[in-house]
Scaffold this active site. Structure first.
Site, PDB file in Angstrom:
ATOM      1  N   LYS A  54      -6.948   3.657  -3.022  1.00  0.00           N
ATOM      2  CA  LYS A  54      -7.363   3.607  -1.623  1.00  0.00           C
ATOM      3  C   LYS A  54      -7.585   5.032  -1.124  1.00  0.00           C
ATOM      4  CE  LYS A  54      -5.335   2.136   2.841  1.00  0.00           C
ATOM      5  NZ  LYS A  54      -4.196   1.415   3.447  1.00  0.00           N
TER       6      LYS A  54
ATOM      7  N   LYS B 228     -10.361   0.528  -2.183  1.00  0.00           N
ATOM      8  CA  LYS B 228     -10.210   0.259  -0.755  1.00  0.00           C
ATOM      9  C   LYS B 228     -10.459   1.520   0.059  1.00  0.00           C
ATOM     10  CE  LYS B 228      -6.831  -1.204   2.760  1.00  0.00           C
ATOM     11  NZ  LYS B 228      -5.468  -1.742   3.006  1.00  0.00           N
TER      12      LYS B 228
ATOM     13  N   ASP C 229       0.863  -1.184   0.000  1.00  0.00           N
ATOM     14  CA  ASP C 229       0.000   0.000   0.000  1.00  0.00           C
ATOM     15  C   ASP C 229       0.899   1.233   0.000  1.00  0.00           C
ATOM     16  OD1 ASP C 229      -1.800  -2.069   0.528  1.00  0.00           O
ATOM     17  OD2 ASP C 229      -3.033  -0.834   1.857  1.00  0.00           O
TER      18      ASP C 229
END
Length: 318
Positions: free
Chosen positions: A218, A254, A155
């Site tokens: 995200k 996300k 991430d």
């Protein structure tokens, strides 16, 4: 999970034509959040689906090998076995989508999952999380180190300064370099939407991240003042839909930060179903970044099975 978005050349013309209808976004976001609640078996089924999409996370300064190992055990056994048996779901292999930790704890998580014979991926935040303000060479080294320790998902976090200053080419090149450092590892790009200033910037940053090869986009690090919100999420999933229409690539989504209740989880699943369709309702294309959400989901499952809410000691959390 193999990377599935090869990226495309940066299309500045696409970015220059972006316009976001702010009132319409707010109306649609409110609409999704006020959908009629599911009940009984339908709610239980959707909550179990949500469990499989959770990136069970610990990103605390006091993380230790022992609490990471407990988190791994909870990731493999997210819902009490007796509750799953009551729902006839005990043999379905329900686990969380991943375990998410800092780079320094990746080896601990890999070992913890290996010990309990669980093959879910370890995800690591990287690239100067949460601010993204460290030098690029250091950020890239962090990716490499996490992968060497066994991370199967990374991430990354963007440098928000580049987005705020409209330096889209520089942002595109930085994300491309992160993509290269990730090699075949799944890459999720955190936009830090609470610090991007406008919904138009959120849409543009989403596009740039996808054009540069991100497998997921995200919302947040969870450390900003404002994290995952439905107006921001709506803009991001519309960007995903537009990108898919133009390129054929499916990019995942996300939300992260502030997602704590089972009701929240159901609203996020509703957003995905209504905006992107059933094919996005899988761990391959949808994740919920959360550390405490699982506790409330298990509590609601317990209530569905027994008719009462559990005491705190009856549902231990990692």
């Amino acid at each position: 999970m193999a990377a599935n978005n090869s990226g495309i050349p940066l299309d500045l013309g696409w970015l220059s034509n972006v316009h976001v209808n702010h009132p319409a976004v707010l109306r649609r976001a409110e609409q999704i959040q006020t959908r009629r609640n599911l009940s009984k078996e339908w709610q239980a089924a959707w909550l179990l689906k949500a469990v499989t999409c959770i990136d069970l996370t610990t990103l605390s300064g006091d993380d230790t090998p022992s609490n990471v190992h407990r988190l791994c055990y909870k990731a493999k056994h997210p819902i009490r076995e007796d509750l799953l048996k009551s729902l006839n779901m005990h043999d379905k292999g329900i686990t969380t989508g991943a375990v998410c930790v800092y780079p320094s704890r990746v080896a601990d998580a890999v070992q913890g999952l290996k010990t309990i014979q669980c093959n879910i991926p370890v995800a690591s935040v990287a690239t100067g999380f949460p601010a993204g303000q460290t030098p690029l060479t250091v950020r890239l080294q962090e990716i490499t180190m996490a992968i060497e320790d066994g991370a199967r998902e990374i991430d990354i976090v963007i440098n928000r300064t580049l987005a705020l200053e409209g330096k889209w080419e520089e942002l595109y090149k930085e994300i491309q370099q992160c993509r290269k450092a990730c090699e075949n590892v799944h890459m999720k790009t955190i936009l830090g939407t609470g610090e991007l200033g406008s919904l138009a910037n959120v849409y543009k940053a989403s596009l740039v991240a996808m054009m540069a090869g991100s497998d997921f986009i995200k919302t947040s690090t969870g450390k900003e003042g404002v994290n995952a919100t439905f107006p921001v999420a709506l803009v991001m999933v519309r960007a995903i839909r537009d990108y898919h229409t133009k390129t054929g690539y499916k990019v995942g989504f996300k939300p992260a930060g502030g997602i704590r209740t089972a009701k929240d989880a159901l609203s996020w699943l509703t957003l995905m179903k209504e905006e992107l369709g059933d094919s996005w309702l899988t761990p391959q294309l949808f994740r919920l970044g959360a550390s405490t959400l699982l506790t409330d989901i298990e509590r609601q499952i317990y209530h569905h099975v027994t008719g009462r809410y559990a005491a705190a000691h009856e549902l231990p959390m990692a």
